[in-house]
Design a protein around this motif. Structure first.
Motif: not given
Length: 401
Positions: A233-236, A238-241, A360-361
């Protein structure tokens, strides 16, 4: 973890599971109070109030009547003060070895409880007025012997499915979130805030699309699967620069904080803040004093990470803290930045985070961040996990043990 600690945690989880069962089996608009005024669980319908006390005795070898004297005496006291109110009293307890023919808990058991000489029960015996009508109480009382911990969790999952939750969502989404929701309700101070209806419970539950990571959900037997689900779920995001990320971390609630925090930050920077496209400097906000912050800064420096703390001399300056780092290209086109991290003491200047909203917090541990403005902010709460597990769910490590 000692077995006694396991049983204590399972006792709470057992009660949360029983609460979930009562909610899911209630009528849509019945009011269920978690940790009610009378008992652990209270179900209020137009016809009556059902007051349920839940006990988990997995550590016992078998059932003994004396083990239920205290809750019986507490119920008798309440009954003596509310005889005109339509209340049904339920003692829901699990004891190993209780089969299809459970022992009777009846008037003779009530009499034995009132005659007990146990010093720990003396105040409870004294609180019950002489001459109380035991026959009348027995007519309102039910003793239920609950199933094992594993069995009641299966029953809750089955009931979630019966209430329209997709089967594939139950194990790693709906069930842990249901337990987390009930645990969160249980600690609210105002009884009115601990109330919920089946209709609202299911509505809130189906609206949640991320797995709750908390000390309660990670105490479930599906811990490994929950961590894996949260990682996906977090990968969505976290993969954004180009995402500005803040981390608020409470060291006191993380068992491996001291040994792992610097490794976590180092690994995070190496994975998520090293490209020219990574233009948003992350902020590490620790629930720690300035001396502890400076120690972390020095440890990071020894690992090649420069962190700014916003101080000019002895004074903190917000504008200096939020300044953009000077940058240049080094050998091979590698980005060289004046600093790669902002570090802050939550206790001293945590509110300054409201001056510039993040994307993101991440709230890690048991931090109370109610003072932060989280409107239009993606908030990720990760409590109950070790730093190694945090590294795993955030994708900076492939192992969590």
């Amino acid at each position: 973890m000692p077995r006694t600690a396991d049983y204590t945690i399972q006792g709470f989880l057992y009660q949360f599971n029983k609460t979930a069962m009562e909610i899911l089996k209630a009528q849509d608009d019945d009011t269920i109070t978690v940790e009610g005024i009378v008992e652990d669980i209270e179900v209020t319908s137009p016809a009556m109030l059902t007051a349920i006390q839940c006990k988990y005795h997995e550590a016992s070898t078998s059932f003994t009547a004396s083990a239920v004297y205290k809750p019986l005496l507490q119920m008798l006291k309440h009954f003596s003060e509310n005889q005109t109110v339509n209340i049904r009293y339920v003692l829901f307890a699990h004891f190993p070895g209780v089969g299809k023919k459970p022992p009777a808990v009846d008037k003779s058991t009530l009499q034995a409880a009132l005659a007990s000489r146990d010093k720990e029960l003396a105040k409870h015996v004294k609180a019950v007025p002489p001459g109380i009508n035991l026959d009348s109480f027995e007519g309102r009382f039910t003793m239920e012997f609950g199933p094992s911990y594993d069995e009641i969790t299966k029953q809750v999952s089955k009931e979630l499915g019966a209430n329209g939750i997709p089967v594939d969502d139950i194990e790693t989404l709906a069930y842990p979130n249901a337990i987390h929701m009930i645990a969160t309700l249980s600690v609210k101070h105002d009884p009115a805030d601990r109330q919920i209806t089946k209709k609202r419970f299911l509505s809130d539950l189906t609206a949640i699309r991320t797995t709750a990571i908390s000390r309660w959900t990670l105490a479930l037997k599906t811990r490994e699967k929950l961590l894996q689900a949260r990682r996906k779920q977090l990968k969505v995001h976290l993969d954004k620069n180009a995402r500005l990320r803040y981390f608020v971390i409470d060291p006191s609630s993380i068992e491996d904080y001291d040994t792992e925090i610097v490794l976590f930050i180092t690994d995070y920077i190496d994975k998520y803040h090293f490209k020219p496209a990574h233009i948003s400097t992350p902020i590490l906000c620790l629930c720690a004093n300035r001396s502890e912050i400076q120690d972390i800064q020095h440890r990071l420096y020894a690992k090649g990470i420069v962190a700014t703390d916003g101080y000019v001399g002895a004074q903190f300056e917000g504008s200096f803290f939020f300044r953009e780092p000077l940058s240049s290209k080094g050998a091979g086109g590698k980005v060289k930045r004046e600093f790669t991290l902002r570090v802050l003491s939550w206790d001293d200047y945590g509110k300054v985070l409201n001056d510039r909203k993040c994307d993101d917090l991440f709230i890690i541990g048991e931090s109370d961040c109610d003072s932060l403005d989280t409107v239009d902010v993606n908030v990720e709460r990760l409590a109950g996990a070790t730093m190694k597990e945090i590294k795993y769910v955030m994708g900076v490590s492939n192992v969590y043990e």
